[in-house]
Scaffold this active site. Structure first.
Site, mmCIF file in Angstrom:
data_model
loop_
_atom_site.group_PDB
_atom_site.id
_atom_site.type_symbol
_atom_site.label_atom_id
_atom_site.label_comp_id
_atom_site.label_asym_id
_atom_site.label_seq_id
_atom_site.Cartn_x
_atom_site.Cartn_y
_atom_site.Cartn_z
ATOM 1 N N LYS A 156 -7.932 -15.237 -4.822
ATOM 2 C CA LYS A 156 -6.969 -14.437 -5.585
ATOM 3 C C LYS A 156 -5.628 -15.156 -5.678
ATOM 4 O O LYS A 156 -4.955 -15.120 -6.706
ATOM 5 C CB LYS A 156 -6.744 -13.081 -4.881
ATOM 6 C CG LYS A 156 -7.817 -12.056 -5.145
ATOM 7 C CD LYS A 156 -7.308 -10.707 -4.655
ATOM 8 C CE LYS A 156 -8.366 -9.996 -3.837
ATOM 9 N NZ LYS A 156 -7.893 -8.749 -3.237
ATOM 10 N N CYS A 212 10.101 6.006 16.753
ATOM 11 C CA CYS A 212 9.106 5.111 16.156
ATOM 12 C C CYS A 212 8.433 4.266 17.243
ATOM 13 O O CYS A 212 9.068 3.859 18.216
ATOM 14 C CB CYS A 212 9.794 4.204 15.142
ATOM 15 S SG CYS A 212 8.683 3.055 14.345
ATOM 16 N N CYS A 234 7.151 4.386 11.204
ATOM 17 C CA CYS A 234 7.966 5.585 11.471
ATOM 18 C C CYS A 234 7.232 6.864 11.071
ATOM 19 O O CYS A 234 7.306 7.877 11.748
ATOM 20 C CB CYS A 234 9.275 5.522 10.699
ATOM 21 S SG CYS A 234 10.538 4.509 11.458
ATOM 22 N N CYS A 248 -18.216 1.423 -1.913
ATOM 23 C CA CYS A 248 -16.889 0.847 -2.166
ATOM 24 C C CYS A 248 -15.895 1.953 -2.479
ATOM 25 O O CYS A 248 -16.272 3.007 -2.985
ATOM 26 C CB CYS A 248 -16.932 -0.079 -3.375
ATOM 27 S SG CYS A 248 -17.758 -1.603 -3.042
#
Ligand SMILES: [Zn+2]
Length: 291
Positions: A3, A181, A107, A128
């Site tokens: 890609k 977090c 977070c 898929c």
């Protein structure tokens, strides 16, 4: 072709002047993460400038890779934009992440992850995820548009923009960082952001004052050959009613016409022009119908 190589080939054919570099690696491995970090840290030395990476765009398709991009960007204080399309391919989102200032990817973890379910176990064997190039195209377009606004500093840069294709619904929201977090680098960036508040306030104040003085003194451009001046609306009303000619800007020697006199004829002209246009249109329609 990978890609990345395909992207380099396409982009070079669009703009051969852009220098492109491609890496094909798994950033979730230790080695891959190192190479990824190095590629972000490297600075491009331009004349008298040491700019590094302006923004990272994340277009990955799984949670693990997103968490890795999040980790790298939190460590490097690197602003990035995240993008994604849902498993059913009918909705998507883009999100701006500024370490310490906005929520990082850890977070506000997605519900599935927060509940401890492994993402990989959700995917059925041999099935898929759905894919709609149109949804991908719209989300990619929104991501690029937001990036353009961010880099060239115009318009409003959305902190989060969702896209629900079934209802053409575009939810937006702002997400503050989570003080609890789980990402340590995120907590560090949050502390720095809070610490830098007085400096940010001073810059904002100086900017506001600079803008205010520009409005007062009118020097929008240093060489103002025609003495063009920005004036307050209230002053225009005063001078057109013939009360405050003294307030006319320097260089403007004639009294401005009275507002009523100025508008009366133009209104009539404007109306008759519309009527002419309408009659003309009607004639064209009649001619068409006759055929
Ligand atoms: Zn965080």
């Amino acid at each position: 072709m990978t890609k990345t190589d395909a992207a380099v080939q396409t982009l070079s054919s669009i703009n051969p002047d852009v220098v492109l570099e491609s890496y094909s690696l798994n950033i979730t491995t230790v080695k891959g993460f190192e190479v990824f970090m190095e590629s972000l840290k490297r600075t491009w030395k331009k004349a008298g400038d040491n700019s590094g990476v302006d923004i990272v765009l994340s277009c990955v398709d799984n949670y693990e890779a997103r968490m890795v991009v999040n980790q790298a960007c939190n460590e490097l204080k690197q602003t990035w934009m995240e993008s994604g399309v849902s498993e059913d391919a009918v909705s998507g989102h883009i999100q701006l992440l500024i370490p310490g200032e906005t929520a990082c990817f850890a977070c506000a973890p997605p519900l599935v992850v927060a509940s401890g379910v492994d993402e990989r176990t959700l995917k059925r064997e041999g099935v898929c995820a759905a894919s709609l190039p149109t949804t991908m195209g719209v989300v990619a377009g929104l991501l690029v548009q937001n990036t353009l606004k961010y880099l060239l500093k115009f318009g409003y840069v959305s902190p989060y923009l969702g896209y629900n294709s079934l209802k053409d619904f575009f939810p937006t929201m702002e997400m503050r960082p989570n003080p609890q977090c789980s990402n340590l680098a995120c907590l560090e960036r949050q502390k720095e952001y809070i610490k830098a508040k007085p400096a940010r306030d001073a810059v904002a104040k100086a900017k506001m004052e600079a803008e205010a003085s520009v409005t007062e003194d009118c020097p929008l451009h240093m060489d103002n050959e025609w003495n063009i001046c920005v004036v307050d609306d209230t002053e225009i009303i005063g001078s057109t009613s013939g009360q405050s000619i003294d307030t006319l800007p320097e260089g403007l020697t004639h009294e401005l016409p009275i507002a009523d006199k100025l508008q009366a004829p133009s209104t009539v002209e404007g109306t008759s022009a519309v009527i002419d246009d309408l009659e003309d249109l009607q004639r064209q329609l009649d001619a068409l119908n006759a055929v």
